[in-house]
Design an enzyme around this catalytic site. Structure first.
Site, PDB file in Angstrom:
ATOM      1  N   GLN A 107       0.843  -1.198   0.000  1.00 46.97           N
ATOM      2  CA  GLN A 107       0.000   0.000   0.000  1.00 46.97           C
ATOM      3  C   GLN A 107       0.872   1.238   0.000  1.00 46.97           C
ATOM      4  OE1 GLN A 107      -3.624  -0.435   2.850  1.00 46.97           O
ATOM      5  NE2 GLN A 107      -1.960  -1.613   3.699  1.00 46.97           N
ATOM      6  N   HIS A 125      -1.405   1.215  -4.163  1.00 41.48           N
ATOM      7  CA  HIS A 125      -1.912   2.593  -4.099  1.00 41.48           C
ATOM      8  C   HIS A 125      -1.051   3.563  -4.900  1.00 41.48           C
ATOM      9  CE1 HIS A 125      -4.262   1.651  -0.161  1.00 41.48           C
ATOM     10  NE2 HIS A 125      -4.932   1.324  -1.237  1.00 41.48           N
ATOM     11  N   CYS A 133      -1.776   8.363 -16.401  1.00 47.97           N
ATOM     12  CA  CYS A 133      -2.895   8.965 -17.128  1.00 47.97           C
ATOM     13  C   CYS A 133      -4.194   8.498 -16.484  1.00 47.97           C
ATOM     14  CB  CYS A 133      -2.857   8.564 -18.602  1.00 47.97           C
ATOM     15  SG  CYS A 133      -4.359   9.048 -19.474  1.00 47.97           S
ATOM     16  N   GLY A 200       2.861  -4.765   8.857  1.00 47.75           N
ATOM     17  CA  GLY A 200       2.758  -3.325   9.119  1.00 47.75           C
ATOM     18  C   GLY A 200       1.588  -2.635   8.460  1.00 47.75           C
ATOM     19  N   GLU A 234       0.916  -4.158  16.693  1.00 47.36           N
ATOM     20  CA  GLU A 234      -0.299  -4.368  17.491  1.00 47.36           C
ATOM     21  C   GLU A 234      -1.298  -5.242  16.723  1.00 47.36           C
ATOM     22  OE1 GLU A 234      -2.414  -0.160  16.200  1.00 47.36           O
ATOM     23  OE2 GLU A 234      -1.131  -0.201  17.988  1.00 47.36           O
TER      24      GLU A 234
HETATM   25  P1  NAD Z   1      -1.851   2.518   8.882  1.00 51.51           P
HETATM   26  O1  NAD Z   1      -1.192   3.801   9.224  1.00 51.51           O
HETATM   27  O2  NAD Z   1      -3.333   2.473   8.865  1.00 51.51           O
HETATM   28  O3  NAD Z   1      -1.358   1.372   9.881  1.00 51.51           O
HETATM   29  C1  NAD Z   1       0.007   1.132  10.145  1.00 51.51           C
HETATM   30  C2  NAD Z   1       0.093  -0.161  10.917  1.00 51.51           C
HETATM   31  O4  NAD Z   1       1.444  -0.514  11.067  1.00 51.51           O
HETATM   32  C3  NAD Z   1      -0.513  -0.085  12.315  1.00 51.51           C
HETATM   33  O5  NAD Z   1      -1.242  -1.265  12.532  1.00 51.51           O
HETATM   34  C4  NAD Z   1       0.717   0.001  13.236  1.00 51.51           C
HETATM   35  O6  NAD Z   1       0.500  -0.680  14.439  1.00 51.51           O
HETATM   36  C5  NAD Z   1       1.729  -0.771  12.428  1.00 51.51           C
HETATM   37  N1  NAD Z   1       3.119  -0.374  12.613  1.00 51.51           N
HETATM   38  C6  NAD Z   1       3.655   0.880  12.654  1.00 51.51           C
HETATM   39  N2  NAD Z   1       4.994   0.828  12.720  1.00 51.51           N
HETATM   40  C7  NAD Z   1       5.324  -0.497  12.736  1.00 51.51           C
HETATM   41  C8  NAD Z   1       6.551  -1.203  12.776  1.00 51.51           C
HETATM   42  N3  NAD Z   1       7.731  -0.578  12.811  1.00 51.51           N
HETATM   43  N4  NAD Z   1       6.504  -2.566  12.757  1.00 51.51           N
HETATM   44  C9  NAD Z   1       5.328  -3.229  12.720  1.00 51.51           C
HETATM   45  N5  NAD Z   1       4.131  -2.606  12.676  1.00 51.51           N
HETATM   46  C10 NAD Z   1       4.130  -1.263  12.670  1.00 51.51           C
HETATM   47  O7  NAD Z   1      -1.233   2.049   7.511  1.00 51.51           O
HETATM   48  P2  NAD Z   1      -1.862   1.228   6.311  1.00 51.51           P
HETATM   49  O8  NAD Z   1      -2.610   0.062   6.834  1.00 51.51           O
HETATM   50  O9  NAD Z   1      -0.755   1.000   5.351  1.00 51.51           O
HETATM   51  O10 NAD Z   1      -2.916   2.223   5.668  1.00 51.51           O
HETATM   52  C11 NAD Z   1      -2.548   3.576   5.420  1.00 51.51           C
HETATM   53  C12 NAD Z   1      -2.679   4.045   3.981  1.00 51.51           C
HETATM   54  O11 NAD Z   1      -1.872   5.215   3.836  1.00 51.51           O
HETATM   55  C13 NAD Z   1      -2.137   3.095   2.999  1.00 51.51           C
HETATM   56  O12 NAD Z   1      -3.141   2.924   2.083  1.00 51.51           O
HETATM   57  C14 NAD Z   1      -0.941   3.767   2.324  1.00 51.51           C
HETATM   58  O13 NAD Z   1      -1.205   3.946   0.958  1.00 51.51           O
HETATM   59  C15 NAD Z   1      -0.864   5.149   2.876  1.00 51.51           C
HETATM   60  N6  NAD Z   1       0.413   5.492   3.525  1.00 51.51           N
HETATM   61  C16 NAD Z   1       1.593   5.164   2.931  1.00 51.51           C
HETATM   62  C17 NAD Z   1       2.781   5.474   3.550  1.00 51.51           C
HETATM   63  C18 NAD Z   1       4.068   5.108   2.857  1.00 51.51           C
HETATM   64  O14 NAD Z   1       4.119   5.073   1.629  1.00 51.51           O
HETATM   65  N7  NAD Z   1       5.136   4.819   3.606  1.00 51.51           N
HETATM   66  C19 NAD Z   1       2.793   6.116   4.789  1.00 51.51           C
HETATM   67  C20 NAD Z   1       1.563   6.475   5.372  1.00 51.51           C
HETATM   68  C21 NAD Z   1       0.372   6.123   4.725  1.00 51.51           C
END
Ligand code: NAD
Length: 268
Positions: A107, A125, A133, A200, A234
């Site tokens: 994602q 994503h 496009c 994650g 978590e």
């Molecule tokens: P989320 O923020 O909803 O959840 C993150 C999850 O990862 C949580 O359950 C948290 O407990 C866990 N977590 C955080 N740090 C961790 C670690 N070091 N080790 C293990 N677990 C850990 O993220 P999501 O489910 O990916 O959804 C968020 C949306 O936002 C996604 O669709 C994504 O496209 C986007 N997003 C992307 C980025 C990126 O590209 N790095 C960053 C933020 C959000």
């Protein structure tokens, strides 16, 4: 914990088609904030969430305004070019090179799996370093257009060279559909998998969060083997609803390298 890592390594060793599903938690140890973790972007600033929800609406209403805002405003996730893959990304790349992992479906938009060496990556994503496009889904590198000049001359938005459609960031915005090529490839990989490593992600963003659920149902209905292992700081709805077989609690940047090392050692 060691027992769970050994159990996961054994499942991966036996697997024929293992895939990893990853989320923002994968990249927090690289310094990219997640959305919903304790210091996530949405958790700290609920207004940022509302702004992000308006992005796609703005693109459809006024693509020029959308582009001006993107090129002049601060990026939501900060300077992604300045961050580096962490040991978790490197471990997944190692599992692919060892022939164990067939796909990473992420994602994340940060390109860190690719920079760690993973080659079979589906950017569910989109990718912050690409453009797409909105009509025919042709992908472009940002350098394919002189966006700075277009901004100065007021000639934004960039137009697709294949179909003339309006080009946007490759990032899939809220309320925007997943590009059809990405959606079908991800579904095929998920339904084919016999081991799924979900790392994650809070598993609450749909349709991505459907992939483990659909895979579990498909494999059960076909009486096919399937093991779903979560690595997360978590529990998630997948843990609570018994979609996953077990959760290895902790940081992806620590657990995935231990998993890779377990697989490496047993191989020798
Ligand atoms: P989320 O923020 O909803 O959840 C993150 C999850 O990862 C949580 O359950 C948290 O407990 C866990 N977590 C955080 N740090 C961790 C670690 N070091 N080790 C293990 N677990 C850990 O993220 P999501 O489910 O990916 O959804 C968020 C949306 O936002 C996604 O669709 C994504 O496209 C986007 N997003 C992307 C980025 C990126 O590209 N790095 C960053 C933020 C959000």
């Amino acid at each position: 914990m060691e027992g769970l890592i050994r159990k996961a390594a054994a499942a991966l060793r036996r697997s024929r088609f293992a895939v990893a599903l990853t989320g923002a938690g994968m990249s927090t140890e690289s310094g990219v904030p997640d959305f919903r973790g304790p210091s996530g972007i949405w958790t700290r600033d609920p207004e940022a969430e509302k702004r992000a929800f308006r992005s796609y609406e703005r693109f459809k209403r006024n693509p020029q305004e959308y582009w001006v805002e993107r090129l002049t405003g601060p990026p939501l996730l900060g300077d992604l070019a300045g961050v580096a893959p962490n040991p978790g990304h490197l471990a997944l790349a190692e599992l692919e090179a060892a022939g164990i992992l067939k796909w990473v479906i992420t994602q994340n938009i940060d390109n860190l799996h690719q920079r760690a060496g993973s080659q079979k990556v589906i950017d569910y994503h989109g990718n912050a370093f690409k453009l797409r496009c909105a009509s025919c889904t042709a992908r472009y590198e940002p350098d394919d257009f002189d966006l700075g000049k277009m901004l100065r001359e007021g000639t934004l938005p960039p137009l697709c060279r294949r179909c003339g459609g309006v080009v946007k960031s490759d990032i899939v915005h809220f309320h925007e559909s997943i590009p059809p090529d990405v959606s079908s490839l991800s579904l095929e990989a998920a339904l084919t998998s016999d081991v799924m490593l979900v790392c994650g992600t809070s598993a609450v963003v749909y349709p991505f969060a459907n992939l483990p659920r659909l895979a579990r149902r498909h494999r059960r209905e076909g009486s096919l083997p399937f093991t779903l292992i979560e690595v997360n700081a978590e529990p998630t709805p997948l843990t609570e609803q018994n979609i996953s077989d077990y959760l290895i609690p902790g940081k992806t940047g620590e657990i995935l390298p231990r998993l890779a090392s377990e697989l490496r050692e047993k191989k020798n």
